[in-house]
Design a protein around this motif. Structure first.
Motif, PDB file in Angstrom:
ATOM      1  N   ASN A 106      -0.762   8.667  12.572  1.00  0.00           N
ATOM      2  CA  ASN A 106      -0.435   8.507  11.150  1.00  0.00           C
ATOM      3  C   ASN A 106      -0.969   9.689  10.368  1.00  0.00           C
ATOM      4  N   PHE A 107      -0.519   9.789   9.136  1.00  0.00           N
ATOM      5  CA  PHE A 107      -0.955  10.883   8.267  1.00  0.00           C
ATOM      6  C   PHE A 107      -1.486  10.325   6.951  1.00  0.00           C
ATOM      7  N   MET A 108      -2.144   9.163   7.020  1.00  0.00           N
ATOM      8  CA  MET A 108      -2.757   8.563   5.834  1.00  0.00           C
ATOM      9  C   MET A 108      -4.117   9.195   5.590  1.00  0.00           C
ATOM     10  N   PRO A 109      -4.356   9.704   4.408  1.00  0.00           N
ATOM     11  CA  PRO A 109      -5.667  10.272   4.118  1.00  0.00           C
ATOM     12  C   PRO A 109      -6.782   9.232   4.188  1.00  0.00           C
ATOM     13  N   LYS A 232       7.338  11.816  23.014  1.00  0.00           N
ATOM     14  CA  LYS A 232       7.865  11.326  21.746  1.00  0.00           C
ATOM     15  C   LYS A 232       6.704  11.076  20.777  1.00  0.00           C
ATOM     16  N   LEU A 233       6.714  11.767  19.650  1.00  0.00           N
ATOM     17  CA  LEU A 233       5.733  11.529  18.597  1.00  0.00           C
ATOM     18  C   LEU A 233       6.283  10.485  17.635  1.00  0.00           C
ATOM     19  N   ALA A 234       5.469   9.500  17.306  1.00  0.00           N
ATOM     20  CA  ALA A 234       5.928   8.400  16.448  1.00  0.00           C
ATOM     21  C   ALA A 234       4.965   8.231  15.289  1.00  0.00           C
ATOM     22  N   ILE A 235       5.390   8.694  14.103  1.00  0.00           N
ATOM     23  CA  ILE A 235       4.519   8.599  12.936  1.00  0.00           C
ATOM     24  C   ILE A 235       4.573   7.192  12.358  1.00  0.00           C
ATOM     25  N   HIS A 236       3.406   6.642  12.087  1.00  0.00           N
ATOM     26  CA  HIS A 236       3.311   5.290  11.527  1.00  0.00           C
ATOM     27  C   HIS A 236       3.408   5.360   9.999  1.00  0.00           C
ATOM     28  N   PRO A 248      -2.788  10.680  -2.054  1.00  0.00           N
ATOM     29  CA  PRO A 248      -1.344  10.903  -1.873  1.00  0.00           C
ATOM     30  C   PRO A 248      -0.808  10.083  -0.715  1.00  0.00           C
ATOM     31  N   ARG A 249       0.497   9.761  -0.789  1.00  0.00           N
ATOM     32  CA  ARG A 249       1.193   9.016   0.269  1.00  0.00           C
ATOM     33  C   ARG A 249       2.527   9.705   0.527  1.00  0.00           C
ATOM     34  N   VAL A 250       2.860   9.953   1.789  1.00  0.00           N
ATOM     35  CA  VAL A 250       4.107  10.669   2.083  1.00  0.00           C
ATOM     36  C   VAL A 250       4.917  10.020   3.199  1.00  0.00           C
ATOM     37  N   VAL A 251       4.513   8.818   3.656  1.00  0.00           N
ATOM     38  CA  VAL A 251       5.272   8.119   4.698  1.00  0.00           C
ATOM     39  C   VAL A 251       5.442   6.659   4.265  1.00  0.00           C
ATOM     40  N   SER A 252       5.935   6.480   3.046  1.00  0.00           N
ATOM     41  CA  SER A 252       6.016   5.145   2.468  1.00  0.00           C
ATOM     42  C   SER A 252       7.432   4.656   2.217  1.00  0.00           C
ATOM     43  N   LEU A 271       9.717   8.250  14.718  1.00  0.00           N
ATOM     44  CA  LEU A 271       9.099   7.212  13.903  1.00  0.00           C
ATOM     45  C   LEU A 271       8.484   6.111  14.756  1.00  0.00           C
ATOM     46  N   CYS A 272       7.397   5.593  14.268  1.00  0.00           N
ATOM     47  CA  CYS A 272       6.928   4.279  14.677  1.00  0.00           C
ATOM     48  C   CYS A 272       7.494   3.323  13.633  1.00  0.00           C
ATOM     49  N   TYR A 273       8.474   2.543  14.036  1.00  0.00           N
ATOM     50  CA  TYR A 273       9.178   1.653  13.112  1.00  0.00           C
ATOM     51  C   TYR A 273       8.349   0.378  12.957  1.00  0.00           C
ATOM     52  N   CYS A 274       7.529   0.346  11.890  1.00  0.00           N
ATOM     53  CA  CYS A 274       6.639  -0.780  11.626  1.00  0.00           C
ATOM     54  C   CYS A 274       7.255  -1.639  10.527  1.00  0.00           C
ATOM     55  N   THR A 275       7.774  -2.793  10.900  1.00  0.00           N
ATOM     56  CA  THR A 275       8.448  -3.652   9.926  1.00  0.00           C
ATOM     57  C   THR A 275       7.474  -4.207   8.897  1.00  0.00           C
ATOM     58  N   GLY A 276       6.200  -4.342   9.271  1.00  0.00           N
ATOM     59  CA  GLY A 276       5.227  -4.860   8.327  1.00  0.00           C
ATOM     60  C   GLY A 276       4.893  -3.862   7.237  1.00  0.00           C
ATOM     61  N   SER A 277       4.601  -2.626   7.633  1.00  0.00           N
ATOM     62  CA  SER A 277       4.252  -1.605   6.641  1.00  0.00           C
ATOM     63  C   SER A 277       5.441  -1.252   5.763  1.00  0.00           C
ATOM     64  N   LEU A 278       6.587  -0.992   6.370  1.00  0.00           N
ATOM     65  CA  LEU A 278       7.777  -0.650   5.594  1.00  0.00           C
ATOM     66  C   LEU A 278       8.226  -1.830   4.744  1.00  0.00           C
ATOM     67  N   GLY A 279       8.079  -3.050   5.265  1.00  0.00           N
ATOM     68  CA  GLY A 279       8.530  -4.233   4.550  1.00  0.00           C
ATOM     69  C   GLY A 279       7.676  -4.607   3.354  1.00  0.00           C
ATOM     70  N   ALA A 280       6.477  -4.058   3.261  1.00  0.00           N
ATOM     71  CA  ALA A 280       5.634  -4.348   2.101  1.00  0.00           C
ATOM     72  C   ALA A 280       6.108  -3.606   0.857  1.00  0.00           C
ATOM     73  N   GLN A 281       7.015  -2.640   1.037  1.00  0.00           N
ATOM     74  CA  GLN A 281       7.623  -1.913  -0.080  1.00  0.00           C
ATOM     75  C   GLN A 281       9.016  -2.502  -0.309  1.00  0.00           C
ATOM     76  N   PRO A 282       9.212  -3.262  -1.403  1.00  0.00           N
ATOM     77  CA  PRO A 282      10.485  -3.971  -1.593  1.00  0.00           C
ATOM     78  C   PRO A 282      11.708  -3.074  -1.681  1.00  0.00           C
ATOM     79  N   ASN A 283      11.538  -1.810  -2.016  1.00  0.00           N
ATOM     80  CA  ASN A 283      12.683  -0.906  -2.131  1.00  0.00           C
ATOM     81  C   ASN A 283      13.140  -0.345  -0.783  1.00  0.00           C
ATOM     82  N   ASN A 284      12.379  -0.596   0.269  1.00  0.00           N
ATOM     83  CA  ASN A 284      12.785  -0.125   1.598  1.00  0.00           C
ATOM     84  C   ASN A 284      13.792  -1.091   2.213  1.00  0.00           C
ATOM     85  N   ASP A 285      14.925  -0.570   2.642  1.00  0.00           N
ATOM     86  CA  ASP A 285      15.928  -1.365   3.334  1.00  0.00           C
ATOM     87  C   ASP A 285      15.732  -1.138   4.829  1.00  0.00           C
ATOM     88  N   LEU A 286      15.103  -2.100   5.511  1.00  0.00           N
ATOM     89  CA  LEU A 286      14.736  -1.901   6.901  1.00  0.00           C
ATOM     90  C   LEU A 286      15.947  -1.771   7.820  1.00  0.00           C
TER      91      LEU A 286
END
Length: 392
Positions: A106-109, A232-236, A248-252, A271-286
């Motif tokens: 991941n690239f979370m500070p 295969k590199l998979a960013i979370h 800052p956030r750049v993978v949201s 990508l690491c396709y994390c339905t939990g992290s992506l799904g916590a943002q309502p504007n993301n269409d999984l």
């Protein structure tokens, strides 16, 4: 039909859940990391092979690295970042020598993930992870007392947070503090206030644009190496998928994902396709993310969330929440069969049941994850049957 490769995460010899416990869940793949090696140092072949041997002795294989951590100097593009990038490349080469081909990162500070409550009690008595923005603002402004924190929130938010804080006793405030500053996955140490404030100061002047450039620079260096090795590199995604502590956030968002993949257009950059992290943002269409980037998804984290007022969400049952898990799994199966290549999946997090009483790493109880795995496995089998019937 090609199906997902079922795995479970193991935090190593210090994990409260044993490899034997995991093997009895019916999986053949392990997701783990060498947590004992300081961030930034090279993972040596001998250390990798020793961990592989421990896993093989229990009848399983080390299938995915989670995570090969990225040093903060790389994220800030300062200090010894060039040396740490070279070390990262060397670690990838050593992993390849040992036959491990999927690497999550991941690239979370600073903080890998944040929750304000590690033991939210569900109606049935099980416990789950929860993020509450009001509680977090109280922590940020009135407990941590981060410089300039008040400027990140509205007057109404500050009033609500202070009112919330006034309802807590000292032990509850201490618990909130520890929950937020848990530390790195696999670590038994939490951040101290002094440490976190020092780290935050190091990010002064680094906004989303700067962090994104630093990520692209990192990927432009390591992705070609991974591509050559067949890794295969998979960013979370960011967890939660919005700014915390002014960082800052750049993978949201969907746009973030598109920007990362287009900036370094190599298959290894995925990508690491994390339905939990992506799904916590309502504007993301999984579902749309799979449609657009399915070929660049290299690893699956499947869990569900229930979003509530504002930036408040709790982790829910794997099949019951705001994420359309049936449609998600069907699309993933279609991608795998189109590419004739399975994807490793792990049931991400799980409820803590009273039988286990406690868990060493929040979200990683055995029974909760086994329940999630069983549900996902059953759902997948049902969809496979449906797709076979449709073809006939």
């Amino acid at each position: 039909m090609i199906r997902m490769q079922q795995t479970m995460r193991w935090y190593g010899p210090n994990d409260g859940v044993s490899l034997r416990d995991i093997r009895e869940c019916g999986v053949a793949g392990i997701v783990t990391a060498l947590h004992q090696i300081p961030v930034g140092e090279v993972w040596q072949v001998q250390d990798i092979q020793e961990r592989q041997q421990v896993i093989r002795e229990e009848g399983m294989e080390w299938m995915v690295v989670e995570s090969l951590p990225v040093h903060e100097d790389i994220k800030r593009r300062g200090g010894n970042f060039e040396q740490y990038i070279q070390n990262y490349k060397k670690s990838l080469k050593n992993l390849d020598e040992c036959g491990i081909k999927v690497v999550a990162y991941n690239f979370m500070p600073i903080l890998d993930w944040v929750r304000t409550d590690h033991a939210h009690v569900n109606p049935d008595g099980t416990k789950a992870l929860l993020f509450d923005e009001v509680a977090f603002i109280f922590f940020d402004v009135y407990l941590l007392k981060r410089t300039g924190a008040e400027d990140d929130y509205t007057k109404d938010q500050l009033i609500e947070a202070k009112t919330y804080g006034n309802s807590l006793d000292e032990s509850e405030k201490e618990k909130l503090f520890k929950n937020v500053l848990l530390g790195l996955p696999g670590s038994d140490e939490s951040f101290t206030p002094e440490k976190i404030l020092d780290l935050l100061n190091a990010y002064q002047g680094i906004d989303d644009d700067a962090l994104r450039k630093n990520l692209v620079h990192f990927l432009s260096e390591v992705a070609p190496v991974a591509e050559e090795l067949g890794i295969k590199l998979a960013i979370h995604p960011d967890d939660p998928p919005f700014s915390v502590l002014g960082l800052p956030r750049v993978v949201s968002t969907e746009k973030d994902l598109a920007d990362i993949l287009s900036a370094v257009p190599l298959d290894a950059n995925g990508l690491c396709y994390c339905t939990g992290s992506l799904g916590a943002q309502p504007n993301n269409d999984l579902l749309r993310i799979i449609d657009r980037h399915g070929d660049r998804i290299h690893f699956l984290h499947l869990r569900n969330v229930k979003r509530e007022d504002g930036k408040r969400f709790r982790e829910s049952e794997h099949l019951n929440g705001d994420n359309p898990m049936e449609e998600i799994i069907e699309k993933l199966l279609l991608v795998m069969n189109k590419n004739n290549s399975p994807l490793p999946m792990r049931p991400d997090h799980g409820f803590l049941h009273s039988f286990e009483a406690k868990e060493k790493y929040p979200g990683y109880s055995l029974i909760g994850r086994l329940k999630g795995l069983a549900e996902l496995r059953g759902l997948e089998l049902g969809i496979v049957h449906k797709l076979k019937q449709t073809k006939q």
